[in-house]
Design an enzyme around this catalytic site. Sequence first.
Site, PDB file in Angstrom:
ATOM      1  N   ARG A  83      13.548  23.620 -27.889  1.00  9.88           N
ATOM      2  CA  ARG A  83      13.740  24.594 -29.000  1.00  9.88           C
ATOM      3  C   ARG A  83      13.163  25.563 -29.288  1.00  9.88           C
ATOM      4  O   ARG A  83      12.277  25.582 -30.226  1.00  9.88           O
ATOM      5  CB  ARG A  83      14.247  23.907 -30.354  1.00  9.88           C
ATOM      6  CG  ARG A  83      15.310  22.559 -30.209  1.00  9.88           C
ATOM      7  CD  ARG A  83      16.641  23.230 -29.832  1.00  9.88           C
ATOM      8  NE  ARG A  83      17.529  23.999 -30.614  1.00  9.88           N
ATOM      9  CZ  ARG A  83      18.047  23.659 -31.919  1.00  9.88           C
ATOM     10  NH1 ARG A  83      18.164  22.278 -31.769  1.00  9.88           N
ATOM     11  NH2 ARG A  83      18.720  24.321 -32.654  1.00  9.88           N
ATOM     12  N   ASP A 139      28.405  22.678 -29.846  1.00 14.42           N
ATOM     13  CA  ASP A 139      28.475  21.842 -30.812  1.00 14.42           C
ATOM     14  C   ASP A 139      29.616  20.995 -30.861  1.00 14.42           C
ATOM     15  O   ASP A 139      29.874  20.015 -31.591  1.00 14.42           O
ATOM     16  CB  ASP A 139      28.310  22.491 -32.458  1.00 14.42           C
ATOM     17  CG  ASP A 139      26.993  23.110 -32.480  1.00 14.42           C
ATOM     18  OD1 ASP A 139      26.831  24.238 -33.273  1.00 14.42           O
ATOM     19  OD2 ASP A 139      26.019  22.884 -31.688  1.00 14.42           O
ATOM     20  N   LYS A 188      28.294  24.498 -42.338  1.00 15.35           N
ATOM     21  CA  LYS A 188      26.697  24.286 -42.238  1.00 15.35           C
ATOM     22  C   LYS A 188      25.976  25.455 -41.704  1.00 15.35           C
ATOM     23  O   LYS A 188      24.927  25.818 -42.230  1.00 15.35           O
ATOM     24  CB  LYS A 188      26.530  22.974 -41.536  1.00 15.35           C
ATOM     25  CG  LYS A 188      24.879  22.964 -41.322  1.00 15.35           C
ATOM     26  CD  LYS A 188      24.581  21.814 -40.277  1.00 15.35           C
ATOM     27  CE  LYS A 188      24.676  21.949 -38.766  1.00 15.35           C
ATOM     28  NZ  LYS A 188      23.226  22.544 -38.398  1.00 15.35           N
ATOM     29  N   ASN A 189      26.430  25.789 -40.539  1.00 13.10           N
ATOM     30  CA  ASN A 189      25.685  27.022 -39.628  1.00 13.10           C
ATOM     31  C   ASN A 189      26.049  28.035 -40.361  1.00 13.10           C
ATOM     32  O   ASN A 189      25.255  29.196 -39.815  1.00 13.10           O
ATOM     33  CB  ASN A 189      25.943  26.926 -38.365  1.00 13.10           C
ATOM     34  CG  ASN A 189      25.417  25.515 -37.811  1.00 13.10           C
ATOM     35  OD1 ASN A 189      24.699  24.854 -38.326  1.00 13.10           O
ATOM     36  ND2 ASN A 189      25.909  25.163 -36.491  1.00 13.10           N
ATOM     37  N   CYS A 202      13.389  19.006 -30.819  1.00 14.26           N
ATOM     38  CA  CYS A 202      14.373  18.038 -31.492  1.00 14.26           C
ATOM     39  C   CYS A 202      15.032  17.452 -30.211  1.00 14.26           C
ATOM     40  O   CYS A 202      14.804  17.467 -29.247  1.00 14.26           O
ATOM     41  CB  CYS A 202      15.468  18.851 -32.187  1.00 14.26           C
ATOM     42  SG  CYS A 202      16.507  19.922 -31.400  1.00 14.26           S
ATOM     43  N   ARG A 206      23.658  15.096 -42.183  1.00 14.16           N
ATOM     44  CA  ARG A 206      22.959  16.654 -42.132  1.00 14.16           C
ATOM     45  C   ARG A 206      24.204  17.597 -41.985  1.00 14.16           C
ATOM     46  O   ARG A 206      23.935  18.720 -42.570  1.00 14.16           O
ATOM     47  CB  ARG A 206      22.127  16.790 -40.776  1.00 14.16           C
ATOM     48  CG  ARG A 206      20.981  15.871 -40.756  1.00 14.16           C
ATOM     49  CD  ARG A 206      19.871  16.612 -39.653  1.00 14.16           C
ATOM     50  NE  ARG A 206      20.036  17.950 -39.567  1.00 14.16           N
ATOM     51  CZ  ARG A 206      20.183  18.315 -38.385  1.00 14.16           C
ATOM     52  NH1 ARG A 206      20.522  17.798 -37.524  1.00 14.16           N
ATOM     53  NH2 ARG A 206      20.377  19.753 -38.194  1.00 14.16           N
TER      54      ARG A 206
HETATM   55  C1  EPZ Z   1      22.374  27.473 -33.696  1.00 17.37           C
HETATM   56  O1  EPZ Z   1      21.123  27.091 -33.432  1.00 17.37           O
HETATM   57  C2  EPZ Z   1      22.864  26.319 -34.451  1.00 17.37           C
HETATM   58  N1  EPZ Z   1      22.232  25.790 -35.429  1.00 17.37           N
HETATM   59  C3  EPZ Z   1      23.311  25.162 -33.347  1.00 17.37           C
HETATM   60  O2  EPZ Z   1      23.990  24.319 -34.209  1.00 17.37           O
HETATM   61  C4  EPZ Z   1      24.037  25.750 -32.181  1.00 17.37           C
HETATM   62  O3  EPZ Z   1      24.405  24.840 -31.391  1.00 17.37           O
HETATM   63  C5  EPZ Z   1      23.360  27.064 -31.661  1.00 17.37           C
HETATM   64  O4  EPZ Z   1      23.170  28.010 -32.565  1.00 17.37           O
HETATM   65  C6  EPZ Z   1      24.272  27.558 -30.441  1.00 17.37           C
HETATM   66  O5  EPZ Z   1      25.334  28.145 -30.988  1.00 17.37           O
HETATM   67  C7  EPZ Z   1      22.285  26.493 -36.712  1.00 17.37           C
HETATM   68  O6  EPZ Z   1      23.178  27.662 -36.804  1.00 17.37           O
HETATM   69  C8  EPZ Z   1      21.492  26.126 -38.149  1.00 17.37           C
HETATM   70  P1  EPZ Z   1      20.365  29.354 -30.163  1.00 17.37           P
HETATM   71  P2  EPZ Z   1      20.081  27.832 -32.741  1.00 17.37           P
HETATM   72  O7  EPZ Z   1      18.856  30.187 -30.924  1.00 17.37           O
HETATM   73  O8  EPZ Z   1      20.091  29.158 -33.690  1.00 17.37           O
HETATM   74  C9  EPZ Z   1      17.153  28.846 -26.677  1.00 17.37           C
HETATM   75  C10 EPZ Z   1      24.675  22.174 -34.898  1.00 17.37           C
HETATM   76  O9  EPZ Z   1      24.650  21.009 -34.318  1.00 17.37           O
HETATM   77  N2  EPZ Z   1      16.178  29.564 -27.174  1.00 17.37           N
HETATM   78  O10 EPZ Z   1      21.503  30.250 -30.120  1.00 17.37           O
HETATM   79  O11 EPZ Z   1      18.615  27.217 -32.743  1.00 17.37           O
HETATM   80  C11 EPZ Z   1      17.346  27.299 -27.344  1.00 17.37           C
HETATM   81  O12 EPZ Z   1      16.363  26.491 -26.855  1.00 17.37           O
HETATM   82  C12 EPZ Z   1      23.383  22.863 -34.393  1.00 17.37           C
HETATM   83  O13 EPZ Z   1      25.116  22.212 -35.764  1.00 17.37           O
HETATM   84  C13 EPZ Z   1      14.956  30.081 -26.696  1.00 17.37           C
HETATM   85  O14 EPZ Z   1      14.849  29.846 -25.478  1.00 17.37           O
HETATM   86  O15 EPZ Z   1      20.457  28.007 -31.277  1.00 17.37           O
HETATM   87  C14 EPZ Z   1      18.535  27.079 -27.103  1.00 17.37           C
HETATM   88  O16 EPZ Z   1      18.630  26.460 -25.781  1.00 17.37           O
HETATM   89  C15 EPZ Z   1      22.666  22.257 -33.244  1.00 17.37           C
HETATM   90  N3  EPZ Z   1      14.333  30.721 -27.450  1.00 17.37           N
HETATM   91  C16 EPZ Z   1      19.512  28.338 -26.666  1.00 17.37           C
HETATM   92  O17 EPZ Z   1      18.386  29.181 -26.583  1.00 17.37           O
HETATM   93  C17 EPZ Z   1      14.457  31.267 -28.728  1.00 17.37           C
HETATM   94  O18 EPZ Z   1      13.534  31.923 -29.239  1.00 17.37           O
HETATM   95  C18 EPZ Z   1      20.253  28.843 -27.695  1.00 17.37           C
HETATM   96  O19 EPZ Z   1      19.911  28.744 -28.973  1.00 17.37           O
HETATM   97  C19 EPZ Z   1      15.648  30.580 -29.276  1.00 17.37           C
HETATM   98  C20 EPZ Z   1      16.331  30.110 -28.691  1.00 17.37           C
END
Ligand code: EPZ
Length: 438
Positions: free
Chosen positions: A121, A305, A22-23, A116, A397
């Site tokens: 997020r 995850d 998915k990711n 979410c 999802r």
């Molecule tokens: C990706 O989410 C994955 N989703 C998530 O999988 C996964 O948990 C996550 O990466 C971490 O590995 C997809 O790939 C579609 P991040 P993403 O940006 O990109 C903070 C699942 O269950 N942050 O690495 O949203 C954020 O709030 C899903 O399959 C900021 O503060 O993750 C979080 O606390 C859930 N500012 C942390 O960084 C930003 O601009 C990590 O987020 C962006 C992120």
Amino acid sequence: MQELFVEGGNRLNGELTIQGSKNGVLPVLAATIVCAGECRIENCPHLRDVEASVAILRHLGCCTRWDGNALLVDTTHMDKNEVPDALMREMRSSVIFLGAILARQREAVLSYPGGCELGPRPIDMHLAALRSLGAGITDLGGKLRCSAGALTASEIVLPTPSVGATENAILAACGADGTSVIYNAAREPEISELQEFLNAMGAEVRGAGGSIVTVRGGRTLHGGSHRVISDRIAAATYLCAAAACGGEVRLSGVDCAALSTVTAALYEAGCKVESGERDVVIKSSAALRAISPVKTAPYPGFPTDAQPALMAALLKSSGSTVFVENIFENRYRHARELARMGADVCVAGRVAVVRGVDSLHGADVACTDLRGGAALVLAALQAEGTTRISRLEHIDRGYESMEKELALLGARIERREEEAWQKRDETEDAEGEGIPSS
Ligand code: EPZ
């Protein structure tokens, strides 16, 4: 509404071929619009999040068609640059389309993805990266307009290795003349997958999998083909299921290196784990023991995850295991639902302590989010009696027919339509939020 009914107590034995990631596929689908052409995405999983991405592609003027497990995307006649609120709400990670639309159209408008179930997020790092490339960002009150007469190559430094921000920066940089460098890039396998697909389209991306990624942008890209990598989190989920239930399970088509932190944890819990080139075999007596603290971290650390699934696997272990969730603020919502089945999980902020119990019992539970929902299924497989699991839209999802995969291994699990009299208020959420997550 549909529900899962699970009769716990069976061991799991057999072999599964793991679904496409998915990711991995979501950024690849966004990347298709960086070129005006036809792309063929093989091993594309049939998931709600993929359907949400297809809806966005079609809204933007692209054509899509399934050919078995391949999704064909023709972006030639893309004629829009706005993702409406309804489509953004369906899938929070639609924000990944921002960089790709900007690279293709030089202007992108989409509603704020919002928070979410896992926490607020924010997308500050996404927007800072796009600004570095010359994009102007205007808040239209709930909507964002990103525009750039011309995108110019830049050095982008991410404060933390955000997966989505790395992906958006790479996609936007494809449209920027010159060579961009992204420092402190996320190192997840899905970043390498995006690099591979973009290069198949004629881009020149280097360094994915490491912390420094370079993109030589401004090139005219063309359609390409790609085979989606296997879903390491789905694989982790089924390994945890086998560990919890006992039995012997082989997963084929997996990237064992990407699973190493999960297989190491299950080995420490008392399982036998043999990793081959593209498959892994787990053998478990189901009598697991508590393990050293599990601290989630950006790749190659323990994946956030997989935290809910590992927690579910340890609910009946001997001793206590400490979890520290360092990625998301609110990723223990499944703990309350697990407690309804007799689990002993104490949550305090980012820390959760799982104390092993002698038994779990069936209950009516509701999925709180994608991976938390999977944890409820894994707990139900170990519980005495029947568990009814609702809000399956969360599980759907990211898992391609999870109940069929588990039934293939011997689990007593089936999906039924919810009885009319049991219909819950669809707007009702476990905590009344009902906001989609990525
Ligand atoms: C990706 O989410 C994955 N989703 C998530 O999988 C996964 O948990 C996550 O990466 C971490 O590995 C997809 O790939 C579609 P991040 P993403 O940006 O990109 C903070 C699942 O269950 N942050 O690495 O949203 C954020 O709030 C899903 O399959 C900021 O503060 O993750 C979080 O606390 C859930 N500012 C942390 O960084 C930003 O601009 C990590 O987020 C962006 C992120």
